[in-house]
Design an enzyme around this catalytic site. Structure first.
Site, PDB file in Angstrom:
ATOM      1  N   GLU A   4      67.326  27.742  36.544  1.00 37.15           N
ATOM      2  CA  GLU A   4      68.142  26.946  35.614  1.00 37.15           C
ATOM      3  C   GLU A   4      69.559  27.484  35.399  1.00 37.15           C
ATOM      4  OE1 GLU A   4      65.824  26.548  32.053  1.00 37.15           O
ATOM      5  OE2 GLU A   4      64.099  25.732  33.104  1.00 37.15           O
ATOM      6  N   GLU A  32      56.902  22.633  38.748  1.00 38.22           N
ATOM      7  CA  GLU A  32      56.410  22.551  37.365  1.00 38.22           C
ATOM      8  C   GLU A  32      56.050  21.114  36.994  1.00 38.22           C
ATOM      9  OE1 GLU A  32      59.103  24.492  34.636  1.00 38.22           O
ATOM     10  OE2 GLU A  32      59.558  26.100  36.053  1.00 38.22           O
TER      11      GLU A  32
HETATM   12  O1  G3I Z   1      51.506  33.953  23.107  1.00 39.39           O
HETATM   13  C1  G3I Z   1      52.318  33.840  21.919  1.00 39.39           C
HETATM   14  C2  G3I Z   1      51.437  33.901  20.728  1.00 39.39           C
HETATM   15  O2  G3I Z   1      50.839  35.170  20.657  1.00 39.39           O
HETATM   16  C3  G3I Z   1      52.295  33.635  19.489  1.00 39.39           C
HETATM   17  O3  G3I Z   1      51.479  33.603  18.364  1.00 39.39           O
HETATM   18  C4  G3I Z   1      53.007  32.317  19.620  1.00 39.39           C
HETATM   19  C5  G3I Z   1      53.922  32.045  18.447  1.00 39.39           C
HETATM   20  O4  G3I Z   1      54.969  31.179  18.786  1.00 39.39           O
HETATM   21  O5  G3I Z   1      53.798  32.343  20.781  1.00 39.39           O
HETATM   22  C6  G3I Z   1      53.024  32.511  21.959  1.00 39.39           C
HETATM   23  O6  G3I Z   1      53.881  32.527  23.049  1.00 39.39           O
HETATM   24  C7  G3I Z   1      54.435  31.296  23.392  1.00 39.39           C
HETATM   25  C8  G3I Z   1      54.134  31.028  24.852  1.00 39.39           C
HETATM   26  O7  G3I Z   1      54.801  29.859  25.283  1.00 39.39           O
HETATM   27  C9  G3I Z   1      52.647  30.863  25.097  1.00 39.39           C
HETATM   28  O8  G3I Z   1      52.140  29.824  24.366  1.00 39.39           O
HETATM   29  C10 G3I Z   1      55.922  31.352  23.183  1.00 39.39           C
HETATM   30  O9  G3I Z   1      56.220  31.460  21.811  1.00 39.39           O
HETATM   31  C11 G3I Z   1      56.584  30.137  23.751  1.00 39.39           C
HETATM   32  O10 G3I Z   1      57.994  30.306  23.685  1.00 39.39           O
HETATM   33  C12 G3I Z   1      56.196  29.953  25.185  1.00 39.39           C
HETATM   34  O11 G3I Z   1      56.761  28.779  25.671  1.00 39.39           O
HETATM   35  C13 G3I Z   1      56.887  28.707  27.072  1.00 39.39           C
HETATM   36  C14 G3I Z   1      58.342  28.406  27.446  1.00 39.39           C
HETATM   37  O12 G3I Z   1      58.462  28.204  28.846  1.00 39.39           O
HETATM   38  C15 G3I Z   1      59.241  29.592  27.091  1.00 39.39           C
HETATM   39  O13 G3I Z   1      58.937  30.698  27.852  1.00 39.39           O
HETATM   40  C16 G3I Z   1      55.989  27.598  27.567  1.00 39.39           C
HETATM   41  O14 G3I Z   1      54.633  27.993  27.385  1.00 39.39           O
HETATM   42  C17 G3I Z   1      56.256  27.350  29.054  1.00 39.39           C
HETATM   43  O15 G3I Z   1      55.541  26.217  29.452  1.00 39.39           O
HETATM   44  C18 G3I Z   1      57.737  27.112  29.294  1.00 39.39           C
HETATM   45  O16 G3I Z   1      57.900  26.986  30.671  1.00 39.39           O
HETATM   46  C19 G3I Z   1      59.221  26.627  31.111  1.00 39.39           C
HETATM   47  C20 G3I Z   1      59.445  27.282  32.448  1.00 39.39           C
HETATM   48  O17 G3I Z   1      59.284  28.667  32.317  1.00 39.39           O
HETATM   49  C21 G3I Z   1      60.826  26.949  32.986  1.00 39.39           C
HETATM   50  N1  G3I Z   1      61.010  25.535  33.055  1.00 39.39           N
HETATM   51  C22 G3I Z   1      60.783  24.830  31.815  1.00 39.39           C
HETATM   52  C23 G3I Z   1      59.390  25.128  31.287  1.00 39.39           C
HETATM   53  C24 G3I Z   1      59.126  24.371  30.022  1.00 39.39           C
HETATM   54  O18 G3I Z   1      59.953  24.814  28.982  1.00 39.39           O
END
Ligand code: G3I
Length: 618
Positions: free
Chosen positions: A414, A526
Site C-alpha cells: 500500500e 486478500e
Molecule cells: O488480537 C488483538 C486482541 O488481543 C485485542 O483485544 C483486540 C483489541 O482491539 O485487538 C486484536 O488485534 C486486532 C487484530 O486485527 C486481530 O483481530 C487488531 O486490533 C486489529 O487492528 C487487527 O486488524 C487487522 C488489520 O489488518 C490491521 O492490522 C485485520 O485483522 C486484518 O484483516 C487487516 O488486514 C489488512 C491487510 O493487512 C492489508 N490490507 C488491508 C487488510 C484489511 O484492513
C-alpha cells in the site's frame, strides 16, 4: 499432478488382508464408486460410504483395483498404494452416523481405456458394494457409461434422472442451493436458519430458487413433482463440481454437467439414497485446491489472536480440504515480528509456518513494509538514526529468518496513494518511509529482500488497483520504473476487497491483464466480496445474508475467478487467497457483512460454489 496425492501417499499404510479388518462386525455400509465427469483421457469421481447399520461407524478403510485406469489425484481421504489402492478416513470424516454418508474424491488417468467402475472392498462394506455411473449422454460415445460398466457388476441402466430419483430416494431431504447442499430446516419457516449447530435453509426459501435447484432427496422427491425433476438435473450440475481438477482445455463442456437427460445408474443394489448421496458425495468432494494449478490460499490467525487456527479443529479441516497456502492475517506484520529495534519475535510465526507445513500448505508472507500506523513499530515512527540502515536490517533480518520457509512475500504494501488522498506526494502515500527515503524505499526494500531471500517471489501489494483507473495507472508506472531500474520484483498482489458491484469485471480483468503483459506474476492476495455497498445509497441493504445476496455473491466470486484465469497466463498465476476463512473472521463482519466462503458454522456458502465454478469454467 497435484502434490496432495503425493502427500497422501506419504502417509504410508499397511496393505494386506488384515488391513480391512476395522469397522467389521455389526457395522455395514454400502460402498459405491461413481464417475462424475469423463473426458478423453481421464475422469473424476467419488467413493461414497453409506452407513446402512444402526450403529455409528468410527473409522473406515476401503480398497479397490483397476484393470487399466490409475489414480492421478485424490482428496478427502488418505489414499495409498499404486493399484490396488486403499483409502482411510481423515481426522474429520471418520465418523458416519447411521443412514449418513461420507465420500472422497479422485481423478483418474484412463490410460487408453474407458472409465472403470471397480467394486469397492473392505470389511466396512458389509452392505452392498456398487458402482454408479453418473456421466451424462454428452460424454463421448467411446466412453459411454453403460458400455464401460464391468460385466461383473449387476448394472441396470436407467435412462432418466427422473426415474432414478423415483426409484432410489427414500432418505431425508436436503436443499440444493445453487449447487451446494444444505440441510433443510426443521422449524425455520423462511429464509436461512441455524439448527442443530448448522446453517439450514427453510423449505420455502429452498423451493423459491429457480430451476434446476431446489429440494433433493426424500420421499417427496419420488413423487416426481416438477421440483424433483429440477433436482435431478441439479444432480448433474453438482457432480460437475468435483470434476474440475480437469485442465480446462480438456474438460468436458458445461453442457455435460448440466445435461440430465441420460443419467445411468449401474447397480440394482444401490442404497436407497443413491442419488441424494451422489449429490452429497460430489458436493462434499469439492476441493478448491484440487481444481487449480496455482495456490489457493486463506488468511488465518495464530499466535495470541483469538480464533487461532492452531487451536481449531474446524478451521484445520477446512484448510486441509480446500487450501494449499496460508497468509498470516496479522502475526507476520511489522509490529508483531519486530516490536522494538533490538527485538525480533519469530516464535508465533514459526509455529504457524510449521503448522502450515504439516497440513500441506505453503506460506505467502505479509508484509515486510506497511504504512498502517498501528502496524509500524513505534520505534520506527520516531527513529532519529540512519533510517535506511535500520530499514535494511528490518527487511533482511526478517526475510533471512523466513528464507526457505515461505514461498513469497508482500515486500511493500500500500505505498501508492488513493485517488482521493490529499496528502499524497507524487502519487505516493506520505508514509514515514516515504518521508525518510522518498520513493526509493520501495526499490530498496525489494533489493534488500532479494539479497536475504533470493528464492521467494517478491510482490508489490495494494488495494483499489484492480480499478483500471488512475491508481492502476500509478501502479503500472511504478512497476515499469522498477523493471527499468532492474529492481527484483516478481509480481503484483491485488488485494481485491471488492464491493458487490464495483469495480466492474471488465476493469478488474483489464488491470490483471496490464500487469501480466509486463511479464509479472499476478496474485489475488486478500479477496473478499461484500454483499453490501455502503457507499451507494441506492444499493440494497442486507442485514442478514439473504438467499438473494448469497446468490449474487456466489456469481461475483465466479466472475472474479474466471476473469483471473482469462487475464493471467498459467505460468504467471501466483494464486488466489481469500482474506479469512469464515464470515465472522472478516474485517468487514462488523459492518455487518458476510464476505467469505464459509458461514459461522464453517459450512460452505454458495460463494464457495461460485469460486469453484470460476475455476472450472462453468
Ligand atoms: O488480537 C488483538 C486482541 O488481543 C485485542 O483485544 C483486540 C483489541 O482491539 O485487538 C486484536 O488485534 C486486532 C487484530 O486485527 C486481530 O483481530 C487488531 O486490533 C486489529 O487492528 C487487527 O486488524 C487487522 C488489520 O489488518 C490491521 O492490522 C485485520 O485483522 C486484518 O484483516 C487487516 O488486514 C489488512 C491487510 O493487512 C492489508 N490490507 C488491508 C487488510 C484489511 O484492513
Amino acid at each position: 499432478m497435484k502434490s496432495a496425492f503425493n502427500k497422501m501417499l506419504g502417509a504410508t499404510m499397511i496393505l494386506g488382508a488384515s488391513f480391512f479388518a476395522q469397522g467389521a462386525l455389526a457395522q455395514s455400509a454400502n460402498c459405491s464408486y461413481s464417475i462424475s465427469n469423463e473426458w478423453n483421457t481421464g475422469a473424476t469421481g467419488a467413493i461414497t460410504i453409506t452407513n446402512t447399520s444402526t450403529t455409528a461407524i468410527n473409522g473406515w478403510t476401503v480398497g479397490w483395483q483397476y484393470a487399466t485406469n490409475r489414480l492421478s489425484s485424490s482428496w478427502n481421504a488418505n489414499v495409498s498404494g499404486s493399484n490396488p489402492y486403499s483409502a482411510t478416513n481423515l481426522g474429520w470424516n471418520g465418523s458416519i452416523s447411521p443412514g449418513q454418508s461420507v465420500s472422497f474424491g479422485f481423478q483418474i488417468d484412463k490410460r487408453g481405456g474407458s472409465a472403470e467402475r471397480p467394486t469397492i472392498t473392505g470389511s466396512i462394506c458389509g452392505g452392498a458394494t456398487s458402482s454408479v455411473a453418473t456421466t451424462s449422454s454428452s460424454v463421448p460415445a467411446s466412453s459411454a457409461p453403460a458400455s464401460s460398466v464391468p460385466a461383473s457388476s449387476s448394472s441396470v441402466a436407467v435412462s432418466s434422472a427422473r426415474s432414478s430419483v423415483a426409484s432410489s430416494v427414500t432418505t431425508g431431504q436436503q436443499c440444493n442451493w445453487y449447487g451446494t447442499l444444505y440441510p433443510l430446516c426443521a422449524t425455520t419457516q423462511s429464509g436461512w436458519g441455524y439448527e442443530n449447530n448448522k446453517s439450514c435453509i427453510s423449505r420455502a426459501t429452498c423451493t423459491s430458487q429457480p430451476a434446476p435447484y431446489g429440494v433433493v432427496g426424500g420421499a417427496s422427491s419420488a413423487a416426481l413433482s416438477s421440483s424433483s425433476v429440477a433436482s435431478s438435473s441439479s444432480v448433474a450440475s453438482s457432480l460437475a463440481l468435483s470434476s474440475s481438477s480437469i485442465p480446462s482445455s480438456s474438460s468436458t463442456p458445461s453442457s455435460v454437467a448440466r445435461s440430465s437427460s441420460s443419467v445411468a445408474v449401474s447397480s440394482s443394489s444401490i442404497a436407497s439414497s443413491s442419488i441424494a448421496s451422489s449429490v452429497a458425495s460430489s458436493v462434499n468432494g469439492v476441493s478448491l485446491k484440487a481444481l487449480a494449478d496455482f495456490p489457493i490460499g486463506v488468511a488465518v490467525r495464530a499466535g495470541s489472536e483469538a480464533d487461532s487456527i492452531l487451536n481449531s479443529a474446524q478451521q484445520k479441516a477446512v484448510l486441509v480440504q480446500h487450501f494449499d497456502q496460508i497468509t498470516a492475517e496479522n502475526i507476520m506484520k511489522m509490529s508483531y515480528v519486530h516490536p522494538s529495534e533490538a527485538t525480533f519475535s519469530f516464535a508465533n510465526a514459526d509455529a504457524l509456518i510449521e503448522f502450515a507445513r504439516q497440513n500441506g500448505a505453503s506460506v505467502h508472507a505479509h508484509a515486510l513494509i506497511w504504512h498502517e500506523d498501528y502496524q509500524v513499530p513505534s520505534f520506527m515512527k520516531s527513529y532519529s538514526g540512519d533510517f535506511p540502515a535500520m530499514l535494511k536490517t528490518h527487511v533482511q533480518t526478517i526475510a533471512s529468518h523466513f528464507s526457505g520457509k515461505v514461498v513469497s512475500w508482500d515486500v511493500v504494501n500500500e505505498a501508492i496513494a488513493e485517488n482521493s488522498d490529499s496528502s499524497a506526494v507524487n502519487g505516493f502515500r506520505n508514509s514515514v518511509f516515504y518521508q525518510k527515503m522518498g520513493v526509493n524505499f520501495i526499490d530498496q526494500a525489494f533489493i534488500w529482500a532479494d539479497e536475504a531471500d533470493p528464492v521467494a517471489d517478491l510482490y508489490y501489494n495494494d488495494f483499489n488497483t484492480e480499478t483500471n483507473d488512475a491508481k492502476t495507472t500509478r501502479l503500472l508506472a511504478l512497476i515499469d520504473g522498477m523493471k527499468t531500474r532492474g529492481v527484483p520484483i516478481d509480481g503484483v498482489g491485488f488485494q481485491m476487497h471488492v464491493l458487490p458491484d464495483w469495480p466492474s469485471i471488465a476493469n478488474i480483468e483489464a488491470s490483471f491483464r496490464a500487469v501480466a503483459q509486463r511479464g509479472l506474476k499476478v496474485k489475488i492476495t486478500e479477496l473478499d466480496v461484500r454483499v453490501n455497498n455502503k457507499y451507494n445509497s441506492s444499493a440494497p441493504v442486507y442485514t442478514s445474508l439473504t438467499p438473494a445476496a448469497a446468490a449474487a455473491q456466489s456469481e461475483r466470486y465466479r466472475q472474479i475467478v474466471a476473469a483471473y484465469l482469462r487475464a493471467v497466463p498459467a505460468a504467471q498465476r501466483g494464486g488466489i487467497t481469500v482474506w479469512g476463512m469464515w464470515d465472522a473472521q472478516s474485517w468487514f463482519a462488523k459492518d455487518p457483512d458476510w464476505p467469505l466462503l464459509f458461514d459461522n458454522s464453517f459450512q460452505p456458502k454458495p460463494a464457495l460454489q461460485g469460486f469453484a465454478n470460476g475455476l472450472t469454467g462453468q
